[in-house]
Write a protein that holds these residues in place. Sequence first.
Motif, mmCIF file in Angstrom:
data_model
loop_
_atom_site.group_PDB
_atom_site.id
_atom_site.type_symbol
_atom_site.label_atom_id
_atom_site.label_comp_id
_atom_site.label_asym_id
_atom_site.label_seq_id
_atom_site.Cartn_x
_atom_site.Cartn_y
_atom_site.Cartn_z
ATOM 1 N N ILE A 191 0.829 -1.201 0.000
ATOM 2 C CA ILE A 191 0.000 0.000 0.000
ATOM 3 C C ILE A 191 0.868 1.258 0.000
ATOM 4 O O ILE A 191 0.568 2.247 -0.676
ATOM 5 C CB ILE A 191 -0.964 0.004 1.206
ATOM 6 C CG1 ILE A 191 -1.977 -1.145 1.063
ATOM 7 C CG2 ILE A 191 -1.694 1.328 1.312
ATOM 8 C CD1 ILE A 191 -2.827 -1.078 -0.201
ATOM 9 N N ALA A 192 1.982 1.220 0.744
ATOM 10 C CA ALA A 192 2.889 2.371 0.763
ATOM 11 C C ALA A 192 3.445 2.639 -0.639
ATOM 12 O O ALA A 192 3.544 3.801 -1.071
ATOM 13 C CB ALA A 192 4.024 2.126 1.747
ATOM 14 N N ALA A 193 3.808 1.571 -1.354
ATOM 15 C CA ALA A 193 4.334 1.729 -2.715
ATOM 16 C C ALA A 193 3.265 2.285 -3.646
ATOM 17 O O ALA A 193 3.547 3.125 -4.517
ATOM 18 C CB ALA A 193 4.838 0.382 -3.234
ATOM 19 N N ARG A 194 2.022 1.819 -3.473
ATOM 20 C CA ARG A 194 0.929 2.305 -4.313
ATOM 21 C C ARG A 194 0.642 3.779 -4.037
ATOM 22 O O ARG A 194 0.390 4.570 -4.947
ATOM 23 C CB ARG A 194 -0.314 1.452 -4.056
ATOM 24 C CG ARG A 194 -1.481 1.683 -4.963
ATOM 25 C CD ARG A 194 -1.142 1.379 -6.386
ATOM 26 N NE ARG A 194 -1.161 2.583 -7.198
ATOM 27 C CZ ARG A 194 -0.581 2.705 -8.361
ATOM 28 N NH1 ARG A 194 0.085 1.709 -8.880
ATOM 29 N NH2 ARG A 194 -0.653 3.829 -9.028
ATOM 30 N N LYS A 195 0.690 4.164 -2.752
ATOM 31 C CA LYS A 195 0.481 5.567 -2.388
ATOM 32 C C LYS A 195 1.550 6.454 -3.018
ATOM 33 O O LYS A 195 1.255 7.530 -3.548
ATOM 34 C CB LYS A 195 0.512 5.723 -0.865
ATOM 35 C CG LYS A 195 -0.747 5.285 -0.147
ATOM 36 C CD LYS A 195 -0.615 5.549 1.349
ATOM 37 C CE LYS A 195 -1.890 5.158 2.080
ATOM 38 N NZ LYS A 195 -1.763 5.384 3.544
ATOM 39 N N LYS A 196 2.798 6.025 -2.926
ATOM 40 C CA LYS A 196 3.897 6.818 -3.485
ATOM 41 C C LYS A 196 3.743 6.970 -4.994
ATOM 42 O O LYS A 196 3.919 8.066 -5.544
ATOM 43 C CB LYS A 196 5.239 6.160 -3.169
ATOM 44 C CG LYS A 196 6.451 6.945 -3.681
ATOM 45 C CD LYS A 196 7.750 6.265 -3.337
ATOM 46 C CE LYS A 196 8.948 7.112 -3.768
ATOM 47 N NZ LYS A 196 8.945 7.412 -5.219
ATOM 48 N N ALA A 197 3.401 5.860 -5.677
ATOM 49 C CA ALA A 197 3.217 5.922 -7.128
ATOM 50 C C ALA A 197 2.087 6.875 -7.490
ATOM 51 O O ALA A 197 2.183 7.651 -8.449
ATOM 52 C CB ALA A 197 2.944 4.530 -7.678
ATOM 53 N N HIS A 198 1.014 6.831 -6.708
ATOM 54 C CA HIS A 198 -0.134 7.709 -6.969
ATOM 55 C C HIS A 198 0.259 9.165 -6.746
ATOM 56 O O HIS A 198 -0.074 10.041 -7.560
ATOM 57 C CB HIS A 198 -1.297 7.327 -6.054
ATOM 58 C CG HIS A 198 -2.597 7.946 -6.443
ATOM 59 N ND1 HIS A 198 -3.306 7.574 -7.561
ATOM 60 C CD2 HIS A 198 -3.317 8.940 -5.868
ATOM 61 C CE1 HIS A 198 -4.406 8.291 -7.661
ATOM 62 N NE2 HIS A 198 -4.439 9.133 -6.647
ATOM 63 N N ARG A 199 0.983 9.422 -5.683
ATOM 64 C CA ARG A 199 1.428 10.785 -5.377
ATOM 65 C C ARG A 199 2.399 11.290 -6.437
ATOM 66 O O ARG A 199 2.310 12.444 -6.877
ATOM 67 C CB ARG A 199 2.080 10.789 -3.994
ATOM 68 C CG ARG A 199 2.457 12.182 -3.487
ATOM 69 C CD ARG A 199 2.869 12.144 -2.026
ATOM 70 N NE ARG A 199 3.995 11.252 -1.798
ATOM 71 C CZ ARG A 199 3.935 10.099 -1.148
ATOM 72 N NH1 ARG A 199 2.765 9.674 -0.671
ATOM 73 N NH2 ARG A 199 5.017 9.355 -0.973
ATOM 74 N N ASP A 200 3.312 10.427 -6.857
ATOM 75 C CA ASP A 200 4.284 10.821 -7.883
ATOM 76 C C ASP A 200 3.621 11.103 -9.230
ATOM 77 O O ASP A 200 4.195 11.799 -10.078
ATOM 78 C CB ASP A 200 5.348 9.724 -8.060
ATOM 79 C CG ASP A 200 6.272 9.612 -6.858
ATOM 80 O OD1 ASP A 200 6.254 10.524 -6.013
ATOM 81 O OD2 ASP A 200 6.991 8.594 -6.764
ATOM 82 N N GLY A 201 2.429 10.537 -9.436
ATOM 83 C CA GLY A 201 1.731 10.741 -10.703
ATOM 84 C C GLY A 201 0.777 11.919 -10.701
ATOM 85 O O GLY A 201 0.089 12.162 -11.703
#
Length: 334
Positions: A298-308
């Motif tokens: 979930i942390a990785a998904r959050k970061k990817a979403h934020r970076d996008g």
Amino acid sequence: MDENERGMEPYLCGESFHAMDLNQRFEDYIAADQKIEAKDWMPDEYRKTLIRQISQHAHSEIIGMLPEGNWITRAPSLKRKAILLAKVQDEAGHGLYLYSAAETLGANRDDLMDALIDGRAKYSSIFNYPTLSWADMGAIGWLVDGAAIMNQVPLCKCSYGPYARAMVRVCKEESFHQRQGFQIMLNLSEGTDEQRAMAQDSLNRWWWPSLMMFGPNDESSTHNEQSMRWKIKRFSNDELRQRFVDMTIPQVELLGLTVPDQDLKWNESTGHYEMGPIEWQEFFDVIAGNGPCNKERIAARKKAHRDGDWVREAASAYAQKMNAKATSNQTHAA
């Protein structure tokens, strides 16, 4: 006739639409093996069930990129890197197909994504396990995608048309994924003692989580009976799990490996393998967010979403600009 009543005309002949029971007409349509389309009338529970299932499926495809993406730069050859990269890209595409299918039911993609990164939405438990060796890329392709195919091929005949059609392409690509996974395991099993040990270790770790992918036993499943009655699902959890075991054990034997189940045996009278008990508490712990990698995923998904964020903002700004330009051109033309 309202546009939401399209597709059910055979059940309206000779009777007033408003005199008919919508639910019964829907059930008759399902029983006749007809496809429900996005603009057809459907019960709220049918719609909710589909949104839940399709969104969880989409989330699983997106989260499922993470365990494999971790190995792209560490693959043992350029060929293997290219194959794995293509596979991960396929999973992203599957997620997009499925989010689009959910949107045809009125779901909002942003809301679905928020539910995922906030930890409110579920996804397949299998993706909360770590990938510790290159052999895990083989086991995921062979076992995890194999289990996915067993689950998803019947969905090509799902009663909801957009979901069924999306699954046709997904299943074709998953078949490629399974073949490349088995090839990795075959190469390792024919290699050195260390490589064979790596393949066996991977099978040991992924066997039981792969069986859990089919969901709880039928008597414990919350949605199984209703989904089958509506022909969203065509087979029960236990039926699909049994088919998977029967299909996979001969492949395990071909590889010269052993499944980590001392109770496994062939039953001549039933024509099926009998398996040992599944540790369901592990399954429910992982589903509840307490698996080995839940927080990491979930942390990785959050970061990817934020970076996008900047990409989404740029795309939105460009769309607004083009809409404004089109409106201006129409005004001048008038």
